[in-house]
Design a protein around this motif. Structure first.
Motif, PDB file in Angstrom:
ATOM      1  N   ASN A 180       0.808  -1.227   0.000  1.00 27.65           N
ATOM      2  CA  ASN A 180       0.000   0.000   0.000  1.00 27.65           C
ATOM      3  C   ASN A 180       0.839   1.274   0.000  1.00 27.65           C
ATOM      4  OD1 ASN A 180      -2.232  -1.702   0.283  1.00 27.65           O
ATOM      5  ND2 ASN A 180      -1.925  -1.707   2.502  1.00 27.65           N
TER       6      ASN A 180
ATOM      7  N   THR B 195       2.370   6.882   2.854  1.00 25.72           N
ATOM      8  CA  THR B 195       1.593   5.784   3.427  1.00 25.72           C
ATOM      9  C   THR B 195       2.285   4.482   3.086  1.00 25.72           C
ATOM     10  OG1 THR B 195       0.301   5.451   1.423  1.00 25.72           O
ATOM     11  CG2 THR B 195      -0.599   6.988   3.022  1.00 25.72           C
ATOM     12  N   GLY B 196       1.877   3.425   3.780  1.00 23.03           N
ATOM     13  CA  GLY B 196       2.346   2.097   3.421  1.00 23.03           C
ATOM     14  C   GLY B 196       3.618   1.680   4.112  1.00 23.03           C
ATOM     15  N   GLU B 197       4.115   0.547   3.669  1.00 22.74           N
ATOM     16  CA  GLU B 197       5.241  -0.060   4.371  1.00 22.74           C
ATOM     17  C   GLU B 197       6.072  -0.877   3.390  1.00 22.74           C
ATOM     18  OE1 GLU B 197       4.814  -2.095   8.421  1.00 22.74           O
ATOM     19  OE2 GLU B 197       4.769  -3.763   6.998  1.00 22.74           O
TER      20      GLU B 197
ATOM     21  N   ILE C  27      10.670   0.248   6.053  1.00 23.00           N
ATOM     22  CA  ILE C  27      10.469   1.659   5.726  1.00 23.00           C
ATOM     23  C   ILE C  27       8.993   1.963   5.870  1.00 23.00           C
ATOM     24  CG2 ILE C  27      10.748   3.421   3.957  1.00 23.00           C
ATOM     25  CD1 ILE C  27      12.781   1.551   2.602  1.00 23.00           C
TER      26      ILE C  27
ATOM     27  N   PRO D 278       6.171   5.516   6.972  1.00 22.61           N
ATOM     28  CA  PRO D 278       6.171   6.938   7.309  1.00 22.61           C
ATOM     29  C   PRO D 278       6.448   7.129   8.795  1.00 22.61           C
ATOM     30  CG  PRO D 278       4.136   6.321   6.184  1.00 22.61           C
ATOM     31  CD  PRO D 278       4.889   5.064   6.440  1.00 22.61           C
TER      32      PRO D 278
END
Lengths: 418, 290
Positions: A10, A99-101, B15, B17
């Protein structure tokens, strides 16, 4: 099935249009703070960036999810501005996702340009160490590979000369050589192969091939060079307007990517994006291709470019110019219908095809096609670089190496002894 | 395709935010220690490339400053110099001040000067202002050797306090680094900093007891009944550093005003820690806006 070495979930990256740029001085920031404070008191919503439908917010990437497995060589394709480079920048931690990972296993190195951190005043030797360190090599590693790097770059004699005295080709060779000797588990590469002359490009491709196939390295490779992607990659990722369009075997991804150009050519929806009073070059291809690819030709070949133009206006006195720029940004070929005394032509509103016939006795490499549309009454109406780039291949005959310069053709030449 | 990846394998890097304050990742800094030294080494190599006089500039600048300051403030204005030749006293102030102002300037400009690197490759950004701070050390060492020669010329004896000199040099380092952290990170977004830093170095020269001694300030304030202001004056960390230098090199009559010095040390540490947090929290946007 094994576990992914890179797992992206995402992923999104948003930029605020204009806002970040207009705060270049403290005064602007302070004014902005006061304004948003005032808005907060009036009960509005703070800075406005919390609003998901903020028209000033631009998503360079949105909802991108994919996995990469150990040993995959993944080609990342998409048009300019689709978000390919943003993806690499996030993966290499240069910029942070919104956003996301992303989960990564193993040592990763990224190569977004060759020669990052090269300093013109430093010698070749000093730059190898500095650049190596910047790319993540240890001093011991660089020492061990030093001779190999110098050898690969073919700069033995000038290794203790400041690189500002190097020719462009030598500089780039040295820069690539350092990068090529990186030893990571995962390598991220952004269109850096289009450097040097044809023989060095070939060497680079072989090296990349070697890295990818022989050493079982995992590689993510962003490129507009379809031939290179096809040759190197096993899998592909196609990004369109910040979204993941396709992810899978390279053949399927490339097929879809190529077809997206065809689609946009015939798609009258292209007109939809255009505001009234505008015109835009949409796409291009070669009418007849001898190379098997509609976006590449052989040097010295007569080419017929078919360029699609969408226009919301009628032009009665149009002229066009056609330019090719090489990887260094030098203008190599320039043709202009007005300067060439061709009559100005009439373009009604709608989607049209313009044909440009030109013979290209130029060095092999990637060239950017820069088209301009002008009219007597309106001045320049449109000017842009077309996608993808034109790939000029060395001609198959042995004559290819006869001419060394940018121009690969016999020039009028006389010499005499006085 | 969107289900969670199996969590059985340990990922090296995740990784996502980050929000709010971000702490320093010391482990990662340690991994990149070689890059830190390489960048400092590069700055030292580049400092005097393609100059005719080379490293002689490291002597000429403080020496000529000393001559001019001595003529104006020592000879004409007859400022007191605590029992040592005025030239030696002011040089003992000029050297640490030049070291500090160079280090702060280099450090503050460092991020913007490395914008290409920042937008093309990842490494802990803290390395950039950090290595810029230490790149002026060579200049300082060369200047210090000159000071020793000049002291020899005037017959000024050395004292055992000299062994404490590195402590004050370290304070100068930390002060420059604290300012560098704040200014380099602010400079990425607000180019106002390029006007702020030269202003500080120009004004600082005059308010940091380079041309006079703190003892003289103390006497003048006492004579006007304003002794309580001495503390405020000593809040400037560079006052403590310069006093400390004189104390170590020239003798006990230059002993720093310790309450002021320790308070300024506290100020430096506070600036350093807050600077590190500000830097870390804004660094994620460096590549986007630089």
């Amino acid at each position: 099935m094994s576990v992914p070495i890179i797992s992206v979930r995402n992923l999104g990256k948003s930029y605020r249009l204009g806002a970040a740029l207009s705060h270049d001085t403290l005064r602007d920031q302070l004014t902005h703070s006061f304004k948003s404070l005032a808005r907060a008191f009036r009960g509005g919503n703070g800075t406005g960036s919390d609003n998901p439908n903020d028209p000033q917010e631009f998503w360079a990437l949105k909802d991108v999810s994919f996995d990469v497995f150990s040993g995959d060589v993944v080609g990342v394709v998409g048009r300019n501005g689709a978000g390919k480079s943003t993806l690499l920048k996030i993966l290499s931690q240069i910029t942070e996702p919104s956003t996301g990972e992303i989960c990564i296993k193993g040592k990763m190195a990224s190569l977004l340009e060759v020669g990052t951190g090269f300093h013109p005043e430093l010698t070749g030797r000093e730059n190898i160490f500095l650049n190596g360190a910047i790319l993540g090599m240890t001093k011991a590693e660089i020492k061990k590979k030093f001779d190999e790097i110098v050898d690969f770059a073919e700069v033995e004699k000038l290794i203790d000369t400041p690189v500002k005295r190097y020719s462009g080709g030598m500089y780039v060779r040295l820069a690539f050589a350092v990068a090529a000797h990186l030893d990571p588990d995962i390598l991220l590469v952004d269109e850096v192969l289009a450097v040097g002359d044809a023989s060095f490009q070939n060497k680079c491709m072989t090296k990349m091939d070697n890295v990818a196939t022989q050493q079982g390295r995992t590689v993510l490779f962003v490129s507009h060079n379809m031939a290179a992607v096809q040759r190197l990659c096993t899998k592909g990722i196609f990004i369109e307007a910040g979204r993941l369009r396709e992810h899978g075997p390279i053949a399927r991804v490339l097929d879809l990517y190529q077809r997206s150009f065809d689609r946009s050519e015939t798609d009258p929806a292209q007109m939809g994006e255009l505001k009234s009073g505008q015109a835009r070059f949409v796409s291009w291809e070669l009418a007849h291709s001898t190379t098997g690819c509609q976006h590449s030709c052989f040097t010295r070949e007569e080419c017929e470019f078919v360029i699609t133009l969408a226009s919301r206006i009628q032009l009665d006195d149009a002229g066009i110019s056609f330019m090719l720029l090489n990887a260094e940004g030098d203008l190599v070929v320039s043709a202009n219908s007005v300067i060439n005394r061709m009559p100005r032509f009439k373009i009604p509103e709608g989607v049209h095809q313009i044909r440009v016939k030109v013979r290209l006795p130029i060095k092999a490499g990637l060239y950017q096609i820069d088209m301009r549309l002008n009219s007597l009454s309106k001045g320049q109406v449109e000017g842009c670089c077309l996608e993808p780039k034109l790939h000029v291949l060395p001609s198959g005959t042995h004559q290819a190496e006869k001419w060394q310069g940018l121009v690969t053709e016999e020039v009028q030449f006389q010499t005499s002894f006085l | 395709m969107t289900e969670k990846p199996p969590t059985t394998i340990a990922y090296d890097r995740v990784i996502r935010p980050r929000r709010g304050l971000v702490a320093i990742n010391f482990q990662e800094l340690w991994q990149y220690r070689e890059l830190f030294w390489f960048l400092a080494w590069r700055d030292i190599l580049l400092r005097y490339k393609q100059t005719y006089l080379g490293v002689a500039w490291a002597i000429l600048q403080p020496f000529l400053t000393m001559v001019v300051i001595t003529l104006i403030f020592g000879v004409l204005a007859e400022l007191p110099s605590g029992g040592v030749p005025y030239a030696v006293m002011t040089l003992a102030g000029i050297l640490p001040w030049y070291f500090f102002s160079n280090a702060m300037t280099e450090s503050s400009n460092s991020l913007v000067a490395s914008s290409r690197m920042i937008s093309k490759i990842y490494f802990p950004r803290l390395i950039i202002p950090g290595s810029a701070v230490i790149s002026g050390t060579l200049d300082f060492v060369v200047g210090f050797l000159m000071l020793l020669l000049i002291m020899l010329y005037y017959g000024v004896p050395l004292t055992p306090h000299l062994l404490l000199l590195p402590v004050f040099l370290l304070v100068a380092f930390l002060t420059a680094f604290a300012a560098g952290l704040w200014f380099s990170a602010l400079n990425v977004r607000y180019r106002d900093i390029k006007y702020v830093v030269p202003f500080i170095t120009r004004m600082g020269f005059y308010v940091s007891s380079v041309v006079f001694s703190t003892q003289w300030v103390h006497e003048k304030l006492a004579a006007k009944g304003l002794s309580q202001w001495l503390f405020v004056y000593c809040l400037n960390p560079m006052v403590g550093v310069i006093d400390g230098f004189r104390w170590c090199i020239l003798g006990p009559q230059f002993e720093p005003y310790w309450p002021g010095f320790f308070t300024s040390l506290g100020v430096v540490l506070a600036l350093l820690i807050s600077g590190a947090f500000y830097f870390r929290s804004t660094e994620k946007t460096f590549a986007d806006i630089i």
